[in-house]
Design an enzyme around this catalytic site. Structure first.
Site, PDB file in Angstrom:
ATOM      1  N   ARG A  41       0.840  -1.202   0.000  1.00 17.48           N
ATOM      2  CA  ARG A  41       0.000   0.000   0.000  1.00 17.48           C
ATOM      3  C   ARG A  41       0.875   1.253   0.000  1.00 17.48           C
ATOM      4  O   ARG A  41       1.909   1.299   0.680  1.00 17.48           O
ATOM      5  CB  ARG A  41      -0.876  -0.031   1.258  1.00 17.48           C
ATOM      6  CG  ARG A  41      -1.898   1.090   1.364  1.00 17.48           C
ATOM      7  CD  ARG A  41      -3.010   0.938   0.376  1.00 17.48           C
ATOM      8  NE  ARG A  41      -4.185   1.726   0.730  1.00 17.48           N
ATOM      9  CZ  ARG A  41      -5.208   1.916  -0.110  1.00 17.48           C
ATOM     10  NH1 ARG A  41      -5.216   1.378  -1.312  1.00 17.48           N
ATOM     11  NH2 ARG A  41      -6.255   2.619   0.264  1.00 17.48           N
ATOM     12  N   THR A  63      -9.013   0.121 -10.344  1.00 19.10           N
ATOM     13  CA  THR A  63      -8.418  -1.072  -9.717  1.00 19.10           C
ATOM     14  C   THR A  63      -8.584  -2.349 -10.541  1.00 19.10           C
ATOM     15  O   THR A  63      -9.406  -2.416 -11.445  1.00 19.10           O
ATOM     16  CB  THR A  63      -8.990  -1.244  -8.294  1.00 19.10           C
ATOM     17  OG1 THR A  63      -8.781  -0.046  -7.577  1.00 19.10           O
ATOM     18  CG2 THR A  63      -8.387  -2.376  -7.529  1.00 19.10           C
ATOM     19  N   GLU A 103      -5.995   3.693  -7.563  1.00 16.58           N
ATOM     20  CA  GLU A 103      -7.152   4.329  -6.905  1.00 16.58           C
ATOM     21  C   GLU A 103      -8.198   4.731  -7.941  1.00 16.58           C
ATOM     22  O   GLU A 103      -8.898   3.889  -8.423  1.00 16.58           O
ATOM     23  CB  GLU A 103      -6.728   5.506  -6.018  1.00 16.58           C
ATOM     24  CG  GLU A 103      -7.579   5.673  -4.764  1.00 16.58           C
ATOM     25  CD  GLU A 103      -9.059   5.883  -4.990  1.00 16.58           C
ATOM     26  OE1 GLU A 103      -9.830   4.943  -4.689  1.00 16.58           O
ATOM     27  OE2 GLU A 103      -9.449   6.963  -5.426  1.00 16.58           O
ATOM     28  N   GLY A 126     -13.824  -0.054  -4.965  1.00 16.78           N
ATOM     29  CA  GLY A 126     -13.836   0.803  -3.773  1.00 16.78           C
ATOM     30  C   GLY A 126     -14.512   0.054  -2.630  1.00 16.78           C
ATOM     31  O   GLY A 126     -14.346  -1.166  -2.498  1.00 16.78           O
TER      32      GLY A 126
HETATM   33  N1  GLU Z   1      -8.604   2.818  -3.584  1.00 19.29           N
HETATM   34  C1  GLU Z   1      -9.530   1.788  -3.300  1.00 19.29           C
HETATM   35  C2  GLU Z   1      -9.107   0.983  -2.107  1.00 19.29           C
HETATM   36  O1  GLU Z   1      -7.965   0.877  -1.844  1.00 19.29           O
HETATM   37  C3  GLU Z   1      -9.740   0.877  -4.439  1.00 19.29           C
HETATM   38  C4  GLU Z   1     -10.403   1.582  -5.536  1.00 19.29           C
HETATM   39  C5  GLU Z   1     -11.193   0.673  -6.407  1.00 19.29           C
HETATM   40  O2  GLU Z   1     -11.374  -0.487  -6.128  1.00 19.29           O
HETATM   41  O3  GLU Z   1     -11.643   1.119  -7.427  1.00 19.29           O
HETATM   42  O4  GLU Z   1      -9.918   0.436  -1.443  1.00 19.29           O
END
Ligand code: GLU
Length: 570
Positions: A99, A386, A406, A473
């Site tokens: 991360r 993602t 992201e 997300g």
């Molecule tokens: N930034 C998100 C996360 O780390 C992922 C974004 C996505 O899945 O589109 O949970």
């Protein structure tokens, strides 16, 4: 009866509306090894490495490098990732954490406007401020040192060749370019993704990326060269001199980045263990809580996509999201009650709040055992991009990796042929609420809370039976749990489980997937008290199931028709 025949038998008994419509994908089967990934070039690179005698980790490295080129909207070496890895030899599982981290020079005011109010996320994303120190390369290097079989340099070659020879722009890449509001504001991105007239590259265009080929050649020779020297300097300069939202990431922040090997969380679901990422992802805890709440309800006996099943799933999910937003953050910085959130008695207390057939007026966070008194609820809204892939190799090593820049195209800035992430906007923008600190507030060197949920399910004998994960997300948690319920509780094929309608409760409304079979029960859902809305909810679930019979095993793949991916196996 062989498991396969049993599955087909049960599937035939289910009502017709149990299955999502849309382009059904054939169910893939193999004996020795399998790859399921969100882009055909990536799947091909991964299976080729397995055929050459590479391990699952070797294949993951080749896949990630190809994804950097062909799916720049979703993931790449300028971003971060989580990889869950089951070692077929030792039976040990490791949660690799790549991360992104916040720069040393930022503090909790990073995303506050001039009056001290949180800025709009959409305004904070483009440019330099949102860029965290990238973690993908060091995480892959760490995993390769422990579990690689082929030389590192060899694994980067497929991506280098493709970057030099060119790849065909896909409908999804074209579409995302055509709707993107920011890419053209950054000269390197504008020049790469749009033609002379400013039009997004057409579907079918052969796109070459010589800058990325050069970068990858350097990474192939020495992965550390990504973190020190030209590439790190280029990243830091681009962030600091961004025409929009210049940021404070330095070459020293990049050089100091550390990938981590963590203990996975493995909460029980019936006879299985559902292993996932610990913080800084909320994924493992949240998927575990959701399935834990559901296992004490009657959902197993309800038809998939029936109003009764949707009601139980959604009410449980609301409780889980409330806990996630309140209690979880990077445990290297904050005291998150991981064990308390997964405590069976606590989960039973949460389950007792659900009244089947009813909509809870409110679904507040609970107080799990060991909870610090201080935190306050803030839900960051994440914009989905993602990519996820799952791999099983011939030695039984099993791997699930979710990887991300992201938002679609991350910060929108390109350096040396790759996109820089905007992962720092996954932090809560407000550092306090009602005077109490927010667990996921910005701190120097901290990792923002994620929802990424690469998951490996173990059976009662401790053998892996499923590798799965998705983008989306916060919805990732719901997509992954839905798929696990589909295969384990409802005995669907992995493909059918992936195709089950997606759903989420958001802003006091139940959002059902557009065209999903779940609409068949809309009147019953409305009668329970739900306000119904429709949404597109593009998951990207890519998984492999491992079936054991008569001392042998066979593999079953699943690929989400909502994205462009494929399964390949031998
Ligand atoms: N930034 C998100 C996360 O780390 C992922 C974004 C996505 O899945 O589109 O949970």
């Amino acid at each position: 009866m062989p498991l396969r025949a049993l599955l087909i038998g049960l599937v035939a008994l289910l009502p017709l509306h149990a299955f999502a419509e849309g382009p059904a994908k054939p169910e893939a089967r193999a004996t020795h090894e399998m790859v399921s990934a969100a882009n055909p070039y990536a799947t091909d690179a991964g299976i080729a490495i397995l055929r050459e005698g590479g391990s699952a980790v070797d294949a993951a490295i080749a896949i990630q490098m190809v994804l950097t080129l062909v799916e720049p909207q979703s993931s790449g070496i300028g971003g971060g990732a989580f990889m869950l890895y089951y070692d077929g030899d030792t039976g040990k599982m490791t949660a690799f954490d790549g991360r992104e981290t916040a720069p040393a020079a930022v503090d909790e005011t990073l995303f506050l406007g001039p009056e001290g109010k949180p800025r709009l996320k959409s305004e904070a994303i483009p440019g330099g401020q949102s860029v965290g120190a990238p973690g993908v390369v060091r995480m892959l290097e760490l995993a390769h040192k422990a579990h690689g079989k082929l030389p590192w340099a060899e694994l980067i070659q497929p991506a280098i060749k493709l970057a030099r020879d060119g790849f065909v722009v896909s409908p999804r890449l074209h579409y995302l370019l055509s709707v993107d509001p920011h890419l053209k504001k950054f000269p390197a991105s504008a020049a790469y993704f749009y033609d002379d007239k400013g039009e997004p590259l057409a579907v079918g265009t052969v796109l070459k990326n010589p800058a990325l080929a050069r970068t990858l050649e350097q990474v192939a020779q020495d992965p550390e060269s990504f973190y020190t020297g030209r590439i790190a300097d280029d990243i830091a300069r681009t962030v600091q001199q961004a025409p929009i939202n210049p940021g404070k990431l330095t070459a020293a922040d990049i050089a100091g980045y550390q990938a981590r090997a963590r203990e996975p969380v493995c909460p029980a679901f019936r006879v299985w263990k559902v292993c996932g990422m610990p913080p800084p992802s909320s994924g493992g805890v949240a998927v575990g809580q959701l399935l834990g709440i559901l296992q004490g309800t009657g959902i197993k006996d309800d038809a998939p996509e029936s109003a009764k099943a949707v009601n139980l799933f959604i009410e449980a999910e609301r409780l889980v999201y409330a806990d996630r937003a309140t209690w979880l953050g990077d445990t290297d910085f904050v005291d998150a009650p991981v064990a308390g959130l997964l405590d069976p008695d606590y989960i039973a207390r949460r389950r007792a709040l659900i009244e089947p057939g009813k909509v809870m007026a409110e679904a507040p966070a609970g107080t799990p055992p060991g909870a610090p008194q201080a935190y306050r609820t803030v839900t960051p809204s994440e914009i989905p991009a993602t990519s996820h892939f799952s791999i099983v190799d011939r030695w039984g090593d099993t791997l699930a990796m979710t990887t991300s820049v992201e938002a679609a195209f991350g910060s929108r800035m390109m350096v040396d042929g790759f996109i820089l992430n905007n992962q720092l906007t996954d932090f809560s923008f407000a550092p306090t609420e009602d005077g109490r600190p927010v667990a996921n507030r910005v701190e120097a060197g901290k990792r923002p809370l994620s929802s990424m949920s690469p998951t490996i399910v173990l059976d009662a004998q401790g053998r892996p039976v499923l590798a799965i994960g998705s983008p989306g997300g916060p919805l990732i948690i719901s997509f992954v749990a839905k798929t696990i319920l589909g295969v384990l509780d409802w005995n669907l094929s992995l493909q059918k489980a992936i195709e089950l309608s997606n759903l989420v409760y958001y802003n006091d409304a139940l959002i059902l997937e557009r065209d999903g079979a779940v609409w068949a029960d809309k009147d019953a859902l409305a009668a329970m008290g739900y306000t119904l809305k429709e949404g597109s909810m593009v998951s990207g679930l890519y998984g492999v199931m491992i079936h054991y019979d008569d001392g042998g095993r066979w593999l079953e793949g699943g690929a989400d028709p909502r994205r462009e991916g494929t399964v390949a196996g031998d």
